[in-house]
Design a protein around this motif. Structure first.
Motif, PDB file in Angstrom:
ATOM      1  N   ARG A   1       7.054  10.886 -12.655  1.00 45.67           N
ATOM      2  CA  ARG A   1       7.416  10.932 -11.228  1.00 45.67           C
ATOM      3  C   ARG A   1       8.483   9.871 -11.021  1.00 45.67           C
ATOM      4  O   ARG A   1       8.221   8.673 -11.120  1.00 45.67           O
ATOM      5  N   LEU A   2       9.698  10.307 -10.726  1.00 46.17           N
ATOM      6  CA  LEU A   2      10.838   9.403 -10.629  1.00 46.17           C
ATOM      7  C   LEU A   2      11.011   8.881  -9.200  1.00 46.17           C
ATOM      8  O   LEU A   2      10.511   9.468  -8.233  1.00 46.17           O
ATOM      9  N   LYS A   3      11.729   7.790  -9.073  1.00 46.88           N
ATOM     10  CA  LYS A   3      12.067   7.232  -7.762  1.00 46.88           C
ATOM     11  C   LYS A   3      13.475   7.695  -7.376  1.00 46.88           C
ATOM     12  O   LYS A   3      14.374   7.753  -8.222  1.00 46.88           O
ATOM     13  N   PRO A   4      13.688   8.013  -6.104  1.00 50.54           N
ATOM     14  CA  PRO A   4      15.028   8.439  -5.689  1.00 50.54           C
ATOM     15  C   PRO A   4      16.009   7.276  -5.695  1.00 50.54           C
ATOM     16  O   PRO A   4      15.681   6.165  -5.260  1.00 50.54           O
ATOM     17  N   GLY A   5      17.204   7.523  -6.205  1.00 51.42           N
ATOM     18  CA  GLY A   5      18.253   6.522  -6.181  1.00 51.42           C
ATOM     19  C   GLY A   5      19.118   6.658  -4.949  1.00 51.42           C
ATOM     20  O   GLY A   5      18.751   7.327  -3.967  1.00 51.42           O
ATOM     21  N   TYR A   6      20.284   6.040  -4.981  1.00 46.31           N
ATOM     22  CA  TYR A   6      21.184   6.096  -3.827  1.00 46.31           C
ATOM     23  C   TYR A   6      21.584   7.538  -3.551  1.00 46.31           C
ATOM     24  O   TYR A   6      22.023   8.258  -4.443  1.00 46.31           O
ATOM     25  N   GLY A   7      21.432   7.952  -2.297  1.00 44.79           N
ATOM     26  CA  GLY A   7      21.820   9.301  -1.891  1.00 44.79           C
ATOM     27  C   GLY A   7      20.853  10.389  -2.311  1.00 44.79           C
ATOM     28  O   GLY A   7      21.158  11.581  -2.151  1.00 44.79           O
ATOM     29  N   GLU A   8      19.701  10.002  -2.831  1.00 45.95           N
ATOM     30  CA  GLU A   8      18.746  10.994  -3.340  1.00 45.95           C
ATOM     31  C   GLU A   8      17.459  11.009  -2.524  1.00 45.95           C
ATOM     32  O   GLU A   8      17.150  10.068  -1.787  1.00 45.95           O
ATOM     33  N   VAL A   9      16.709  12.091  -2.693  1.00 42.90           N
ATOM     34  CA  VAL A   9      15.384  12.210  -2.095  1.00 42.90           C
ATOM     35  C   VAL A   9      14.395  12.649  -3.170  1.00 42.90           C
ATOM     36  O   VAL A   9      14.765  13.320  -4.138  1.00 42.90           O
ATOM     37  N   LEU A  10      13.157  12.242  -3.007  1.00 40.68           N
ATOM     38  CA  LEU A  10      12.078  12.732  -3.855  1.00 40.68           C
ATOM     39  C   LEU A  10      11.405  13.883  -3.135  1.00 40.68           C
ATOM     40  O   LEU A  10      10.961  13.746  -1.993  1.00 40.68           O
ATOM     41  N   LEU A  11      11.323  15.026  -3.811  1.00 37.83           N
ATOM     42  CA  LEU A  11      10.754  16.227  -3.216  1.00 37.83           C
ATOM     43  C   LEU A  11       9.409  16.552  -3.849  1.00 37.83           C
ATOM     44  O   LEU A  11       9.216  16.389  -5.056  1.00 37.83           O
ATOM     45  N   HIS A  12       8.493  17.009  -3.005  1.00 37.83           N
ATOM     46  CA  HIS A  12       7.309  17.690  -3.508  1.00 37.83           C
ATOM     47  C   HIS A  12       7.666  19.176  -3.541  1.00 37.83           C
ATOM     48  O   HIS A  12       7.786  19.815  -2.498  1.00 37.83           O
ATOM     49  N   ILE A  13       7.885  19.712  -4.721  1.00 39.20           N
ATOM     50  CA  ILE A  13       8.279  21.113  -4.848  1.00 39.20           C
ATOM     51  C   ILE A  13       7.061  21.981  -4.571  1.00 39.20           C
ATOM     52  O   ILE A  13       6.083  21.974  -5.319  1.00 39.20           O
ATOM     53  N   LYS A  14       7.136  22.739  -3.499  1.00 45.53           N
ATOM     54  CA  LYS A  14       6.009  23.586  -3.098  1.00 45.53           C
ATOM     55  C   LYS A  14       6.134  25.012  -3.628  1.00 45.53           C
ATOM     56  O   LYS A  14       5.123  25.669  -3.895  1.00 45.53           O
ATOM     57  N   VAL A  15       7.355  25.504  -3.759  1.00 48.58           N
ATOM     58  CA  VAL A  15       7.573  26.880  -4.212  1.00 48.58           C
ATOM     59  C   VAL A  15       8.791  26.917  -5.127  1.00 48.58           C
ATOM     60  O   VAL A  15       9.838  26.357  -4.796  1.00 48.58           O
ATOM     61  N   THR A  16       8.641  27.583  -6.255  1.00 47.67           N
ATOM     62  CA  THR A  16       9.785  27.878  -7.129  1.00 47.67           C
ATOM     63  C   THR A  16       9.713  29.339  -7.541  1.00 47.67           C
ATOM     64  O   THR A  16       8.665  29.805  -8.018  1.00 47.67           O
ATOM     65  N   GLY A  17      10.805  30.057  -7.366  1.00 41.69           N
ATOM     66  CA  GLY A  17      10.880  31.433  -7.828  1.00 41.69           C
ATOM     67  C   GLY A  17      11.280  31.482  -9.298  1.00 41.69           C
ATOM     68  O   GLY A  17      12.113  30.706  -9.754  1.00 41.69           O
ATOM     69  N   ILE A  18      10.645  32.402 -10.045  1.00 43.88           N
ATOM     70  CA  ILE A  18      11.037  32.630 -11.438  1.00 43.88           C
ATOM     71  C   ILE A  18      12.248  33.549 -11.441  1.00 43.88           C
ATOM     72  O   ILE A  18      12.248  34.609 -10.806  1.00 43.88           O
ATOM     73  N   CYS A  19      13.286  33.161 -12.152  1.00 39.00           N
ATOM     74  CA  CYS A  19      14.526  33.925 -12.234  1.00 39.00           C
ATOM     75  C   CYS A  19      14.659  34.537 -13.629  1.00 39.00           C
ATOM     76  O   CYS A  19      14.130  34.004 -14.609  1.00 39.00           O
ATOM     77  N   GLY A  20      15.394  35.646 -13.700  1.00 39.14           N
ATOM     78  CA  GLY A  20      15.661  36.244 -15.002  1.00 39.14           C
ATOM     79  C   GLY A  20      16.337  35.291 -15.965  1.00 39.14           C
ATOM     80  O   GLY A  20      16.149  35.376 -17.184  1.00 39.14           O
TER      81      GLY A  20
ATOM     82  N   LYS B   1      14.644  13.103   6.456  1.00 40.32           N
ATOM     83  CA  LYS B   1      13.614  12.081   6.625  1.00 40.32           C
ATOM     84  C   LYS B   1      12.338  12.550   5.940  1.00 40.32           C
ATOM     85  O   LYS B   1      12.187  13.728   5.580  1.00 40.32           O
ATOM     86  N   LYS B   2      11.425  11.631   5.748  1.00 41.41           N
ATOM     87  CA  LYS B   2      10.142  11.966   5.150  1.00 41.41           C
ATOM     88  C   LYS B   2       9.454  13.079   5.944  1.00 41.41           C
ATOM     89  O   LYS B   2       9.448  13.051   7.173  1.00 41.41           O
ATOM     90  N   GLY B   3       8.896  14.035   5.224  1.00 34.01           N
ATOM     91  CA  GLY B   3       8.168  15.120   5.865  1.00 34.01           C
ATOM     92  C   GLY B   3       9.001  16.344   6.170  1.00 34.01           C
ATOM     93  O   GLY B   3       8.446  17.390   6.536  1.00 34.01           O
ATOM     94  N   ASP B   4      10.311  16.240   6.040  1.00 32.66           N
ATOM     95  CA  ASP B   4      11.163  17.407   6.286  1.00 32.66           C
ATOM     96  C   ASP B   4      10.866  18.503   5.270  1.00 32.66           C
ATOM     97  O   ASP B   4      10.683  18.247   4.078  1.00 32.66           O
ATOM     98  N   ARG B   5      10.842  19.733   5.758  1.00 32.88           N
ATOM     99  CA  ARG B   5      10.723  20.908   4.895  1.00 32.88           C
ATOM    100  C   ARG B   5      12.136  21.326   4.510  1.00 32.88           C
ATOM    101  O   ARG B   5      12.995  21.492   5.380  1.00 32.88           O
ATOM    102  N   VAL B   6      12.374  21.512   3.228  1.00 31.38           N
ATOM    103  CA  VAL B   6      13.746  21.674   2.769  1.00 31.38           C
ATOM    104  C   VAL B   6      13.847  22.758   1.695  1.00 31.38           C
ATOM    105  O   VAL B   6      12.864  23.115   1.035  1.00 31.38           O
ATOM    106  N   ALA B   7      15.060  23.256   1.522  1.00 32.65           N
ATOM    107  CA  ALA B   7      15.416  24.120   0.404  1.00 32.65           C
ATOM    108  C   ALA B   7      16.453  23.392  -0.434  1.00 32.65           C
ATOM    109  O   ALA B   7      17.273  22.636   0.087  1.00 32.65           O
ATOM    110  N   MET B   8      16.430  23.642  -1.708  1.00 30.52           N
ATOM    111  CA  MET B   8      17.250  22.891  -2.659  1.00 30.52           C
ATOM    112  C   MET B   8      18.360  23.763  -3.233  1.00 30.52           C
ATOM    113  O   MET B   8      18.098  24.816  -3.805  1.00 30.52           O
ATOM    114  N   GLU B   9      19.621  23.344  -3.047  1.00 27.74           N
ATOM    115  CA  GLU B   9      20.716  23.982  -3.773  1.00 27.74           C
ATOM    116  C   GLU B   9      20.779  23.318  -5.141  1.00 27.74           C
ATOM    117  O   GLU B   9      21.014  22.113  -5.241  1.00 27.74           O
ATOM    118  N   PRO B  10      20.605  24.084  -6.226  1.00 30.00           N
ATOM    119  CA  PRO B  10      20.366  23.451  -7.535  1.00 30.00           C
ATOM    120  C   PRO B  10      21.597  22.906  -8.232  1.00 30.00           C
ATOM    121  O   PRO B  10      21.468  22.070  -9.127  1.00 30.00           O
TER     122      PRO B  10
END
Length: 400
Positions: free
Chosen positions: A62-81, A122-131
């Motif tokens: 479990r990493l710590k976020p650096g400058y300009g970063e956020v730590l996410l709890h990934i709740k959903v990931t889709g499997i891609c081909g 901010k903490k608690g925001d629900r977000v989507a991640m552009e990879p």
């Protein structure tokens, strides 16, 4: 990536690494993998692919976020081909699996920690991640074509770890807050939707004009919904699997379907598809959205599209295709186009889903807990099992 592989090619493609799965791992699962029960007891379980074409559940830090970063709890990931392709063949074009790498790039979650310099979340925001994380300074980045950046760091593509883990650090710049009206599952669908949005943006798809979608896998079905939402008509979608075509008819009832005939050649299939639109060249579809990347499908699409029309290849295929009908494409002035991932699509995708333009919820046919990610990968790798989009979810409660 253009994470739009609609079928897994069983044989290695040209130039693939010679690494093969270990004889002790006939199922493609690494002998060092945790069991689902063991993974449930580690802080950050993750699904990794190896250079030997195996996958494994292992504990990740479990990493710590650096400058300009956020730590996410990934709740959903889709499997891609593409995840399956990296597992089974070890490469997509020049992208090779040269070591252990956490897979996954279609992700949504909750912000747990904020790094220094972050002001948009901010903490608690629900977000989507552009990879994809580009360099931000090259001429392609500064011209708005950051998807073509040579230095892009793409989650789930070696050596950059992806989202099939509980905790992931990601740049806030490439993390989007989603509205309360959007579910996290919908947030994870923004990535494959982005592939389609980028592809359509480079065509002349328009109200009342015909279109063919090749491939009724997840990307093809999203393209089908997007084409319908754009007002295109008539719409024909093709596939080899009758079950997927039945799903397409239920998903967008106004579409017509065509089951590709394996007993005839590309010209023969193209002729049959064209007849669904009419008898004249004018009535032929002026846009093809090719969502498989399979060479025979691309060739069929070239013979199907109207002269002067757009053939947009969204699918990812072999590194080299030797059988494209070059002179037909040339003499018919067919606009053969391609995409590489996407650029500036998350806001549009959020708008389309929350505004009721598109509803992609039906595409999620199966869900698995994070600890059973290996089972999710196995199901996704077998198209005969009837899955469309598989989501790996983490229901563990983590205090933000």
């Amino acid at each position: 990536m253009s994470p739009s592989l609609e079928e897994v090619i069983p044989e290695p493609t040209v130039g693939i690494s010679k690494a093969k799965a270990s004889p002790c791992c006939p199922t493609g699962v690494d002998s060092e993998s945790l069991t689902a029960e063991e993974a449930a007891n580690v802080e950050n379980p993750s699904l990794q692919v190896t250079a030997d074409h195996t996958i494994k559940l292992v504990a990740a830090p479990r990493l710590k976020p650096g400058y300009g970063e956020v730590l996410l709890h990934i709740k959903v990931t889709g499997i891609c081909g593409s995840d399956i392709h990296f597992w089974k063949t070890g490469e997509i074009g020049s992208l090779t699996v040269d070591g252990d790498c956490i897979l996954g790039h279609e992700a949504a979650g909750i912000v747990l920690e904020i790094g220094e310099g972050v002001s948009n979340l901010k903490k608690g925001d629900r977000v989507a991640m552009e990879p994809g994380v580009p360099c931000g300074t090259c001429f392609l980045c500064t011209n708005g074509k950051y998807n073509l950046c040579d230095e892009v760091k793409f989650s789930g593509v070696y050596p950059y770890h992806g989202s099939l883990q509980r905790f992931k650090v990601h740049p806030a710049r490439w993390t989007y807050k989603i509205p309360d009206s959007m579910t996290l599952a919908q947030g994870a669908l923004l990535e494959p939707l982005s592939v389609v949005l980028h592809g359509i943006s480079r065509t002349r798809l328009s109200l009342g004009r015909g279109v063919v979608i090749c491939g009724a896998g997840p990307i093809g079905l999203i393209a089908l919904a997007a084409a319908r939402g754009s007002g295109a008509h008539p719409i024909v979608i093709t596939d080899l699997e009758p079950g997927r075509l039945a799903f397409a008819r239920d998903f967008v009832p106004s579409c017509r379907t065509y089951q590709v005939d394996r007993t005839i050649d590309a010209r023969g299939n193209a002729k049959a598809i064209r007849k669904l639109f009419g008898e004249t060249e004018y009535e032929a579809p002026e846009t093809i959205l090719e969502c498989t990347g399979v060479e025979s499908s691309v060739v069929t699409a070239a013979y199907t599209v109207r002269r002067g029309g757009d053939l947009m290849v969204i699918g990812v295929g072999k590194s080299i295709m030797n059988n494209l009908p070059f002179m037909h494409i040339s003499l018919a002035e067919i606009n053969l186009k391609f995409i590489n991932r996407y650029a500036d699509t998350w806001p549009a995708g959020i708008s389309a889903l929350t505004g009721g333009v598109l509803n992609l919820d039906k595409l999620v046919t199966h869900t698995f807990p994070l600890e059973q990610a290996i089972a999710a990968m196995k199901l996704c790798s077998d198209v005969s099992k009837g899955s469309i989009k598989i989501h790996v979810i983490d229901d563990k409660d983590i205090d933000a």
